[in-house]
Design an enzyme around this catalytic site. Structure first.
Site, mmCIF file in Angstrom:
data_model
loop_
_atom_site.group_PDB
_atom_site.id
_atom_site.type_symbol
_atom_site.label_atom_id
_atom_site.label_comp_id
_atom_site.label_asym_id
_atom_site.label_seq_id
_atom_site.Cartn_x
_atom_site.Cartn_y
_atom_site.Cartn_z
ATOM 1 C CB CYS A 195 -0.906 0.014 1.234
ATOM 2 S SG CYS A 195 -1.941 -1.422 1.394
ATOM 3 N NE ARG A 236 -3.651 1.790 -3.720
ATOM 4 C CZ ARG A 236 -2.467 1.170 -3.721
ATOM 5 N NH1 ARG A 236 -2.032 0.597 -4.823
ATOM 6 N NH2 ARG A 236 -1.721 1.163 -2.637
#
Length: 336
Positions: A195, A236
């Site tokens: 991430c 995101r």
């Protein structure tokens, strides 16, 4: 109040991200060492091939590089079960499956004398040297994950959400502490290494470092790529981190399709749609856009990209002419 362990979901990817349930995370942690070892062996083999070639011993360099590419493809093949069963990511499953034949073919071309593939080989080796230390050195991994978690939480706060952060399944302060009693799905997410956007950053870092060009243009291209990827990655993470607990995609038709054809739990549908479909597809578009911006500054990266296209299609391409680059890939201008 923290939700029970079975309601936690991680954010993870390769290139960019892939999901995992708690059982999948535990399984991945148990198997991480041999998989990491295979990746390291491949990168070391790439480096050995480049060192041999730098020493002007071209013949041994090609077979060594060929073996390195085969090992690299095998590494991705070992990831297929995880992407298919645990992450439930069609895109990453397909990419991992095709990686082995494509890498094997690249190695075959190198072995048989396509010297131009050494630039791509160098780029992949450098990508590995950027990414693998962060994955295998705990203090670096922890800093990246927890810093990304804090920045993502700040993004949530800008949108009016402040769940707080506590310890995730990875042992880091990376889990968004949404109250399971007050959310639509009773689930939340936590940040893992994928991430952080490091995978995408490593791709461009490797490409930029591998080509021959003036240092100033290389640094400018690198700063632009890293900055854009960092910003888009945070967007995101915020999107997935909010869509998951609040059930943005829990509509009946979507739930029916995902549970029927992906075998997913109903409560995970919003996460899977936000993560595996919307975010991953948009990530591909974003990478193309970043590539275009980098090419405008550093057209030298077109050389390894042309090699990628040759491996995929068997056709020679002149991307410099096709894109109308203002600077030649040899560092000069079109007017000189």
């Amino acid at each position: 109040m923290s939700p029970p362990p079975s309601t936690s979901v991680g954010l993870e990817t390769v290139v960019v991200v892939a999901s995992a349930s708690n059982g999948a995370v535990s399984s991945a942690l148990r198997s991480a060492q041999p998989i990491d070892a295979l990746a390291w062996i491949a990168i070391v083999a790439f480096g050995l091939a480049l060192l041999v070639r730098w020493s002007d011993v071209a013949a041994p360099a090609r077979p060594i590089a060929g073996v390195a590419w085969l090992l690299f493809g095998t590494y991705w093949l070992t990831m297929v079960p995880y992407y298919y069963y645990d992450a439930q990511s069609p895109l990453q499953t397909v990419l991992a499956l095709v990686a082995l034949p494509l890498c094997a073919y690249t190695g075959y071309l190198l072995w048989n004398g396509r010297e131009s593939l050494f630039v791509l080989t160098k780029a992949v080796a450098l990508m590995g040297l950027i990414y693998l230390p962060a994955e295998t050195i705990p203090i670096v991994r922890q800093w990246l994950i927890e810093t990304t978690a804090v920045q993502t939480h700040y993004g949530m706060e800008l949108l009016g959400h402040s769940p707080g952060i506590n310890e995730g399944m990875n042992g880091y302060e990376s889990r968004f502490n949404f109250d399971s009693e007050e959310t639509a799905t009773g689930r939340t997410t936590y940040i893992v290494l994928a991430c952080t956007g490091l995978g995408s950053m490593a791709i461009f870092g490797g490409l930029i470092a591998a080509v021959s060009a003036p240092l100033r243009r290389k640094l400018t291209a690198f700063a632009l790529a890293i900055g854009v990827i960092w910003l888009l990655n945070l967007v995101r993470n915020v999107f997935i981190g909010l869509a998951t607990p609040h059930g943005w995609f829990q509509q009946d038709l979507v739930v029916s399709l995902v549970t029927t054809y992906m075998g997913a739990e109903e409560a995970r549908v919003s996460y899977l749609v936000a993560h595996n479909y919307i975010s991953q597809l948009l990530a591909v578009v974003a990478l193309i856009g970043v590539t275009y911006l980098v090419v405008k500054i550093l057209p030298e990266v077109l050389e390894p990209l042309e090699e990628v296209l040759f491996v995929l299609t068997g056709t020679e391409y002149d991307l410099e002419t096709a894109l109308g680059a203002d600077v030649r890939t040899d560092g000069g201008s079109r007017d000189t």
